[in-house]
Each structure stands twice: as C-alpha cells, then as structure tokens.
Scaffold this motif. Structure first.
Motif, mmCIF file in Angstrom:
data_model
loop_
_atom_site.group_PDB
_atom_site.id
_atom_site.type_symbol
_atom_site.label_atom_id
_atom_site.label_comp_id
_atom_site.label_asym_id
_atom_site.label_seq_id
_atom_site.Cartn_x
_atom_site.Cartn_y
_atom_site.Cartn_z
ATOM 1 N N MET A 63 59.560 19.418 29.763
ATOM 2 C CA MET A 63 58.864 19.926 28.585
ATOM 3 C C MET A 63 58.613 21.425 28.721
ATOM 4 O O MET A 63 58.824 22.198 27.775
ATOM 5 N N ASP A 66 62.055 23.392 28.569
ATOM 6 C CA ASP A 66 62.592 23.488 27.211
ATOM 7 C C ASP A 66 61.812 24.498 26.383
ATOM 8 O O ASP A 66 62.398 25.252 25.591
ATOM 9 N N PHE A 67 60.508 24.520 26.552
ATOM 10 C CA PHE A 67 59.678 25.479 25.822
ATOM 11 C C PHE A 67 60.032 26.908 26.229
ATOM 12 O O PHE A 67 60.208 27.789 25.378
ATOM 13 N N ARG A 71 61.586 28.594 22.961
ATOM 14 C CA ARG A 71 60.517 28.851 22.001
ATOM 15 C C ARG A 71 59.404 29.776 22.496
ATOM 16 O O ARG A 71 58.605 30.241 21.685
ATOM 17 N N ASP A 84 53.774 25.101 22.465
ATOM 18 C CA ASP A 84 53.740 24.321 21.229
ATOM 19 C C ASP A 84 54.097 22.849 21.455
ATOM 20 O O ASP A 84 54.291 22.117 20.500
ATOM 21 N N PHE A 85 54.199 22.413 22.728
ATOM 22 C CA PHE A 85 54.543 21.005 22.921
ATOM 23 C C PHE A 85 53.300 20.134 22.816
ATOM 24 O O PHE A 85 52.173 20.588 22.992
ATOM 25 N N ASN A 86 53.530 18.865 22.551
ATOM 26 C CA ASN A 86 52.447 17.953 22.209
ATOM 27 C C ASN A 86 51.794 17.384 23.465
ATOM 28 O O ASN A 86 52.160 16.337 23.957
ATOM 29 N N SER A 87 50.817 18.103 23.971
ATOM 30 C CA SER A 87 50.066 17.617 25.130
ATOM 31 C C SER A 87 48.759 18.382 25.174
ATOM 32 O O SER A 87 48.731 19.544 25.543
#
Length: 221
Positions: A63, A66-67, A71, A84-87
């Motif tokens: 995660m 990839d960020f 991004r 911006d990842f969901n955690s």
C-alpha cells in the motif's frame, strides 16, 4: 499480446525493484525513493498501544509503495506528505501542554519510541513520557495518514544502506542530482499536532512529566 505483456512486466519491474532488504521506487517525475525493510518493520510497530499513534485499519508495504510510486506529492525538498489510502487510526502523540489541559485523569509512566541512532547504526528505543487515560481510543480517531519522504541523507542512514546506494549506479546518480529520497516513516495522524510540528523523539524531553514536552497516549482498551 505476449510482447505487450512482456513490455508491461518490464515497465513494472523498472518502477519498483526489490533488491535484498531494499525497495527502489522510480517515479514518472524522475524522483527515486529508497525504502528499507528496517523502515517497513518500524512502521509495523504502529499497531501496538504505547509506541505512538496506532493504525486501526490494514497497512502493508505494498500500500505504501503504490502510494509513493503513483500518487505521493513529494516536494523537491522532501518532507511529510498526506497519504490517500484507506487506513485510519488513532492519533496518540500529543504535546504535554495539551495533555494537561485535556486529560484530567492522566497517569504518567514510561513508554519507548524508536529513532535511528547513527552511532549504533540502527533503530533504538528512546524512553518517552507515557500518559494512561480512561478515555477510549475512539476519542483520538483520525482518518489522516502521514508518510515521511525525505531527501536522502547519508548521515541519517545505516552503513548498509549507504553502501547499497554507493554501489548502485541508478541510486548514486539520483543522489548526486538531488532526486533521491528515502522513506522514513508512516503513521496515523498529522505531521503537525495541535498546531505544532512533531520533533524528533530525542527532542521530546524524556519521560519525566516535569520536563517532557511530548507524550504518548495510552487509551482505555
């Protein structure tokens, strides 16, 4: 179709390369980010109360990678960026001045946070002030995630990492051109807390409530 897939796989391999304990992330803007297993292991400690802010959701090296690759808004000077990842998680690091105003039932103790020690060439435990409270973790909930992506600094890197950079032409060239960055940390919450930038752990003032400036909150479980 086979040729297309081979080219795509080659492209992916050029973007993210794993070499031993190091991950090399090459971005489309020319910046190169180096991440070590040691740092990923450090980030994983943010799942236990008493070490600082704690992730409530899933967090993996993939995660984060990839960020960073696609991004992350990395400034030329480096620094913290918002992920911006969901955690989400719980922001359990606070200035002691805030603690004294907002946690009337505080009980003081000692906790340990990790920081890289150049002389010992590794992450070491640093004693800090712990604040136990009957407030639940939900009182400190946050959806914000901070990722530290700093300009590569040999003085703040292990000897093994510096040797790896020196022997890798891609990394050494990026370092000379100011395009090499290093993943330093990731944690729930902001890199400024209660309007104050969070200092290095060795600048927290220790574990004495009379002299400490920052503290780790340990909520009711």
């Amino acid at each position: 179709m086979k040729l297309i897939m081979e080219n795509w796989n080659r492209f992916l391999n050029e973007e993210v390369q794993q070499e031993g304990d190091f991950t090399i992330i090459t971005r489309s803007d020319g910046k190169v980010v180096l991440a070590s297993r040691q740092v990923f292991d450090h980030i994983s400690t943010h799942g236990d109360y008493g070490v600082g802010s704690v992730f409530s959701g899933k967090i993996t090296s993939d995660m984060i990678t990839d960020f960073i690759k696609d991004r992350a808004n990395i400034k030329d000077t480096g620094g913290f960026v918002k992920a911006d990842f969901n955690s989400g998680g719980y922001e359990l690091v606070k200035p002691l001045s805030w603690v004294k105003e907002n946690i009337p039932d505080a009980k003081y103790g000692v906790a340990k946070k990790q920081e890289f020690n150049r002389e010992q060439n590794k992450m070491v435990d640093v004693p800090v002030l712990a604040v136990e409270t009957n407030k639940p973790a939900e009182d400190f909930a946050t959806s914000e995630i901070s990722v530290g992506l700093f300009k590569y600094d040999p003085a703040r890197s292990t000897k093994e990492q510096n040797d790896f950079v020196d022997k890798n032409e891609k990394l050494s060239s990026a370092a000379k051109e100011g395009r090499l960055f290093a993943l330093a940390t990731a944690f729930p919450g902001g890199f400024e807390i209660e309007g104050m930038p969070v200092p290095r752990v060795t600048d927290w003032g220790g574990s004495n409530p009379e002299t400490a400036k920052w503290a780790v909150i340990i909520p009711k479980r």
